[in-house]
Design a protein around this motif. Structure first.
Motif, PDB file in Angstrom:
ATOM      1  N   LEU A   1      48.484  35.782 -12.500  1.00 27.22           N
ATOM      2  CA  LEU A   1      48.303  34.216 -12.445  1.00 27.22           C
ATOM      3  C   LEU A   1      47.278  34.135 -13.300  1.00 27.22           C
ATOM      4  O   LEU A   1      46.654  33.669 -13.941  1.00 27.22           O
ATOM      5  CB  LEU A   1      48.103  33.246 -11.550  1.00 27.22           C
ATOM      6  CG  LEU A   1      49.613  33.147 -11.474  1.00 27.22           C
ATOM      7  CD1 LEU A   1      49.989  32.048 -10.023  1.00 27.22           C
ATOM      8  CD2 LEU A   1      49.913  31.956 -12.321  1.00 27.22           C
ATOM      9  N   GLN A   2      46.198  34.954 -12.537  1.00 27.70           N
ATOM     10  CA  GLN A   2      44.691  35.184 -12.820  1.00 27.70           C
ATOM     11  C   GLN A   2      44.507  35.455 -14.640  1.00 27.70           C
ATOM     12  O   GLN A   2      43.678  34.586 -15.385  1.00 27.70           O
ATOM     13  CB  GLN A   2      43.758  35.751 -11.953  1.00 27.70           C
ATOM     14  CG  GLN A   2      42.823  36.044 -12.749  1.00 27.70           C
ATOM     15  CD  GLN A   2      41.374  35.032 -12.038  1.00 27.70           C
ATOM     16  OE1 GLN A   2      42.006  34.957 -11.427  1.00 27.70           O
ATOM     17  NE2 GLN A   2      40.258  35.195 -12.744  1.00 27.70           N
TER      18      GLN A   2
ATOM     19  N   TYR B   1      43.777  31.932 -16.658  1.00 24.78           N
ATOM     20  CA  TYR B   1      42.563  31.591 -17.192  1.00 24.78           C
ATOM     21  C   TYR B   1      42.092  32.799 -18.264  1.00 24.78           C
ATOM     22  O   TYR B   1      42.015  31.554 -19.101  1.00 24.78           O
ATOM     23  CB  TYR B   1      41.564  32.639 -15.912  1.00 24.78           C
ATOM     24  CG  TYR B   1      41.382  31.758 -15.275  1.00 24.78           C
ATOM     25  CD1 TYR B   1      40.057  30.725 -15.361  1.00 24.78           C
ATOM     26  CD2 TYR B   1      41.253  31.573 -13.567  1.00 24.78           C
ATOM     27  CE1 TYR B   1      39.704  29.340 -14.276  1.00 24.78           C
ATOM     28  CE2 TYR B   1      41.009  30.416 -12.656  1.00 24.78           C
ATOM     29  CZ  TYR B   1      39.875  29.267 -12.645  1.00 24.78           C
ATOM     30  OH  TYR B   1      40.121  28.588 -11.567  1.00 24.78           O
TER      31      TYR B   1
ATOM     32  N   MET C   1      42.899  27.269  -8.858  1.00 25.35           N
ATOM     33  CA  MET C   1      43.455  26.938 -10.352  1.00 25.35           C
ATOM     34  C   MET C   1      44.216  25.814 -11.381  1.00 25.35           C
ATOM     35  O   MET C   1      43.337  25.667 -11.902  1.00 25.35           O
ATOM     36  CB  MET C   1      44.045  28.272 -10.523  1.00 25.35           C
ATOM     37  CG  MET C   1      43.619  29.756 -10.300  1.00 25.35           C
ATOM     38  SD  MET C   1      45.116  30.987 -10.629  1.00 25.35           S
ATOM     39  CE  MET C   1      43.937  32.671 -10.537  1.00 25.35           C
TER      40      MET C   1
ATOM     41  N   PHE D   1      37.002  37.828 -16.218  1.00 29.04           N
ATOM     42  CA  PHE D   1      38.278  37.309 -15.744  1.00 29.04           C
ATOM     43  C   PHE D   1      39.425  38.899 -15.475  1.00 29.04           C
ATOM     44  O   PHE D   1      40.300  38.845 -14.219  1.00 29.04           O
ATOM     45  CB  PHE D   1      39.514  36.487 -16.723  1.00 29.04           C
ATOM     46  CG  PHE D   1      38.478  35.316 -15.988  1.00 29.04           C
ATOM     47  CD1 PHE D   1      37.971  34.522 -15.394  1.00 29.04           C
ATOM     48  CD2 PHE D   1      38.718  34.134 -17.446  1.00 29.04           C
ATOM     49  CE1 PHE D   1      37.550  33.522 -15.434  1.00 29.04           C
ATOM     50  CE2 PHE D   1      37.943  32.982 -17.375  1.00 29.04           C
ATOM     51  CZ  PHE D   1      36.969  33.189 -16.279  1.00 29.04           C
TER      52      PHE D   1
ATOM     53  N   ASN E   1      35.839  31.143 -10.101  1.00 32.09           N
ATOM     54  CA  ASN E   1      36.483  32.408  -9.651  1.00 32.09           C
ATOM     55  C   ASN E   1      35.525  33.209  -8.565  1.00 32.09           C
ATOM     56  O   ASN E   1      36.669  34.277  -7.825  1.00 32.09           O
ATOM     57  CB  ASN E   1      36.514  32.935 -10.749  1.00 32.09           C
ATOM     58  CG  ASN E   1      37.888  33.221 -11.898  1.00 32.09           C
ATOM     59  OD1 ASN E   1      38.498  33.533 -11.496  1.00 32.09           O
ATOM     60  ND2 ASN E   1      37.390  31.585 -12.791  1.00 32.09           N
TER      61      ASN E   1
ATOM     62  N   GLN F   1      45.455  32.147  -0.382  1.00 34.55           N
ATOM     63  CA  GLN F   1      46.073  32.795  -1.353  1.00 34.55           C
ATOM     64  C   GLN F   1      46.627  31.059  -2.060  1.00 34.55           C
ATOM     65  O   GLN F   1      46.224  30.762  -3.273  1.00 34.55           O
ATOM     66  CB  GLN F   1      46.982  33.852  -1.538  1.00 34.55           C
ATOM     67  CG  GLN F   1      46.455  35.297  -1.098  1.00 34.55           C
ATOM     68  CD  GLN F   1      47.211  36.538  -1.191  1.00 34.55           C
ATOM     69  OE1 GLN F   1      48.282  36.258  -2.506  1.00 34.55           O
ATOM     70  NE2 GLN F   1      46.641  37.236  -0.452  1.00 34.55           N
TER      71      GLN F   1
ATOM     72  N   VAL G   1      43.735  28.818  -3.154  1.00 30.23           N
ATOM     73  CA  VAL G   1      43.567  30.115  -4.930  1.00 30.23           C
ATOM     74  C   VAL G   1      44.446  29.135  -6.082  1.00 30.23           C
ATOM     75  O   VAL G   1      44.063  28.789  -7.002  1.00 30.23           O
ATOM     76  CB  VAL G   1      43.878  31.155  -5.281  1.00 30.23           C
ATOM     77  CG1 VAL G   1      43.721  31.951  -6.206  1.00 30.23           C
ATOM     78  CG2 VAL G   1      42.601  32.213  -4.066  1.00 30.23           C
TER      79      VAL G   1
ATOM     80  N   LEU H   1      48.266  36.458  -7.879  1.00 29.46           N
ATOM     81  CA  LEU H   1      47.714  36.151  -8.305  1.00 29.46           C
ATOM     82  C   LEU H   1      46.911  36.463  -9.384  1.00 29.46           C
ATOM     83  O   LEU H   1      46.035  35.897 -10.561  1.00 29.46           O
ATOM     84  CB  LEU H   1      46.562  35.616  -6.726  1.00 29.46           C
ATOM     85  CG  LEU H   1      46.939  34.419  -5.967  1.00 29.46           C
ATOM     86  CD1 LEU H   1      45.916  34.487  -5.137  1.00 29.46           C
ATOM     87  CD2 LEU H   1      47.052  33.381  -6.924  1.00 29.46           C
TER      88      LEU H   1
END
Lengths: 103, 170
Positions: B57-58, B62, A69, B39, A43, A62, A65, B54
């Motif tokens: 999505l994080q 996560y 993920m 997170f 992360n 991005q 990323v 993002l």
């Protein structure tokens, strides 16, 4: 919308987070804790990618990323399966009690 | 101090604090909860960088999917506190010293580079992080990696099932 935080702050922050994650991986002996510290390191790298992507106005960072993920999700599935299999066969998740592949 | 700057410092301090709390917890569940909070802080940092998709999505991927899986595995294993880690305290202090040295180097480089850094987000940053722009790039320029990654996920699912079913004796 004016933004006054320099890019360097994000880089220093993600460097600090990466170092914390690395210390966690190296000092903990519990496989699940090591796994979570690896997620921390992944992360922190994601944060670097997003910061560069936003400051350079390029969406490639991005997109990358996204893929990190996805790989992290795959890693979570396989890694936790390995930990479960390890616990079934050895009744432990402490990595220094597992010396199956030590020569 | 503008709102964005204040948000950056709040989330940055939160991220570092939860990370340190996480690696120092003895049992796994408090560590997992710290990681989930971490997170959320990272998601806030993505918002300060105008990366809206993002940030969402994080939290979804996560804090939602991956950490639920981790917490389920912790529950299945039913572990106690970690008593073994204190055994090699010599090595541990050396490692922490090395990490502190690395942090010092980073800080040094940070102080050196302060003048030359980019100070402001370009006006296009809002556009770059939007769902539409990222979707367009993902399905045109990065179509092949996108399909390849779906194959990776399939392989991971099959691999996870196979590995967690098998016993060593077989």
């Amino acid at each position: 919308m004016p933004q006054t935080i320099p890019l360097d702050y994000y880089l220093l922050l993600s460097g600090a987070l990466f170092t914390i994650g690395a210390v966690g991986v190296l000092t903990r002996r519990n496989a699940i804790m090591m796994f979570m510290c690896i997620e921390l390191m992944l992360n922190s790298v994601n944060l670097t990618l997003v910061a560069f992507s936003s400051y350079l106005g390029d969406s490639a960072g991005q997109i990358f990323v996204f893929f990190v993920m996805t790989v992290a999700a795959a890693e979570a599935a396989v890694g936790l399966a390995i930990i479960l299999a390890l616990f079934r066969n050895k009744q432990t998740v402490y990595v220094d009690e597992v010396n199956l592949m030590r020569w | 101090m503008s709102l964005a700057t204040a948000a950056f410092f709040v989330f940055a301090v939160g991220a570092i604090a939860t990370a340190i709390l996480m690696i120092t917890r003895k049992s796994a569940i408090p560590a997992a909860l710290c990681l989930i909070t971490h997170f959320f802080c990272l998601s806030g940092l993505y918002l300060t960088l105008q990366a809206q998709l993002l940030a969402a999505l994080q939290i979804l991927v996560y804090a939602g999917a991956i950490m639920v899986l981790v917490v389920f595995v912790i529950m299945l294993l039913n572990l106690g506190d970690e008593a073994k880690a204190v055994k090699q305290s010599q090595l541990r202090s050396v490692l922490i010293l090395v990490a502190a040295g690395v942090m010092g180097l980073q800080l040094f480089a940070f102080l050196l580079a302060q003048q030359s850094g980019r100070a402001e987000l370009p006006p296009t940053a809002m556009l770059v992080g939007s769902v539409g722009e990222l979707g367009r790039v993902l399905y045109t320029e990065y179509l092949f990696p996108f399909e390849a990654v779906s194959l990776l996920l399939l392989a991971a699912v099959v691999g996870a099932v196979v590995i967690s079913k098998r016993r060593l004796e077989d």
